[in-house]
Motif scaffolding. Sequence first.
Motif, PDB file in Angstrom:
ATOM      1  N   ILE A  59      87.847  30.032 -14.598  1.00 19.95           N
ATOM      2  CA  ILE A  59      88.673  29.766 -15.642  1.00 19.95           C
ATOM      3  C   ILE A  59      88.265  31.073 -16.517  1.00 19.95           C
ATOM      4  CG2 ILE A  59      88.731  28.685 -18.045  1.00 19.95           C
ATOM      5  CD1 ILE A  59      88.155  26.121 -16.400  1.00 19.95           C
ATOM      6  N   GLU A  79      92.265  28.872 -12.354  1.00 25.48           N
ATOM      7  CA  GLU A  79      92.389  27.460 -12.871  1.00 25.48           C
ATOM      8  C   GLU A  79      93.222  27.458 -14.043  1.00 25.48           C
ATOM      9  OE1 GLU A  79      91.719  23.232 -11.895  1.00 25.48           O
ATOM     10  OE2 GLU A  79      91.652  24.982 -10.492  1.00 25.48           O
ATOM     11  N   LYS A  80      92.481  28.046 -15.170  1.00 19.85           N
ATOM     12  CA  LYS A  80      92.999  27.908 -16.597  1.00 19.85           C
ATOM     13  C   LYS A  80      92.912  29.258 -17.293  1.00 19.85           C
ATOM     14  CE  LYS A  80      93.624  24.748 -19.976  1.00 19.85           C
ATOM     15  NZ  LYS A  80      95.091  24.737 -20.369  1.00 19.85           N
ATOM     16  N   TYR A  82      92.061  30.375 -21.103  1.00 21.55           N
ATOM     17  CA  TYR A  82      92.201  30.222 -22.580  1.00 21.55           C
ATOM     18  C   TYR A  82      91.963  31.552 -23.004  1.00 21.55           C
ATOM     19  CZ  TYR A  82      90.586  25.371 -21.418  1.00 21.55           C
ATOM     20  OH  TYR A  82      90.422  24.319 -20.931  1.00 21.55           O
ATOM     21  N   ASP A  98      86.768  17.856 -19.395  1.00 17.29           N
ATOM     22  CA  ASP A  98      87.851  18.161 -18.460  1.00 17.29           C
ATOM     23  C   ASP A  98      87.608  18.054 -16.769  1.00 17.29           C
ATOM     24  OD1 ASP A  98      89.504  17.994 -20.746  1.00 17.29           O
ATOM     25  OD2 ASP A  98      90.215  20.244 -20.631  1.00 17.29           O
ATOM     26  N   TYR A  99      86.496  18.662 -16.709  1.00 19.05           N
ATOM     27  CA  TYR A  99      85.988  18.886 -15.353  1.00 19.05           C
ATOM     28  C   TYR A  99      84.881  18.176 -14.909  1.00 19.05           C
ATOM     29  CZ  TYR A  99      89.274  22.814 -14.926  1.00 19.05           C
ATOM     30  OH  TYR A  99      90.493  23.460 -14.707  1.00 19.05           O
TER      31      TYR A  99
END
Length: 171
Positions: A59, A79-80, A82, A98-99
Amino acid sequence: MKIDFLNKCKKIKLVLTDVDGVLTDGGMYYTKDGDYMKKFFVRDGMGVTLLKKKCIPTIIVTKEKSIVTKKWSTNMNIEKLYWGILKKEDILKKVCKDYKIKSQEVAYIGDDINDIGLLKLVGLSVAPSDALDTVINICDYTCSHSSGKGAFRELADLILSVQNNKRKKNT
């Protein structure tokens, strides 16, 4: 390597990374029209891929809001992303929730003062070789590679090497 450090690597289930000064050399290349480019290192991208193959997502947490970073993160199956995060340490609770992981199961690689808060909270803190001394002094590990030249890949290889050895011993 020290046993405490190896134990930290064994626990990692997710990797957070900064962009400028970690995945890039921190330089911004401007065209005559004012557009800018960033240079990402191919081996760092492969580090993301290798982690993903072992079910360890990557991330990005960055202060910048850059379309270049967004495109790179999409191409690398990050994955993401931010972005626009001013207090990076504030994102850790959300990521852990979240994970469904603990902060000790998170690694973070950063290079500058805005990374210090998050580096102090994760299970494994890492800096590129050319990070600020104040960052290097608080990290569990300092890469032999510099920003934009394989520091992220070094971290990925280290985690995977330790975890692969752990799996071999358990079989």
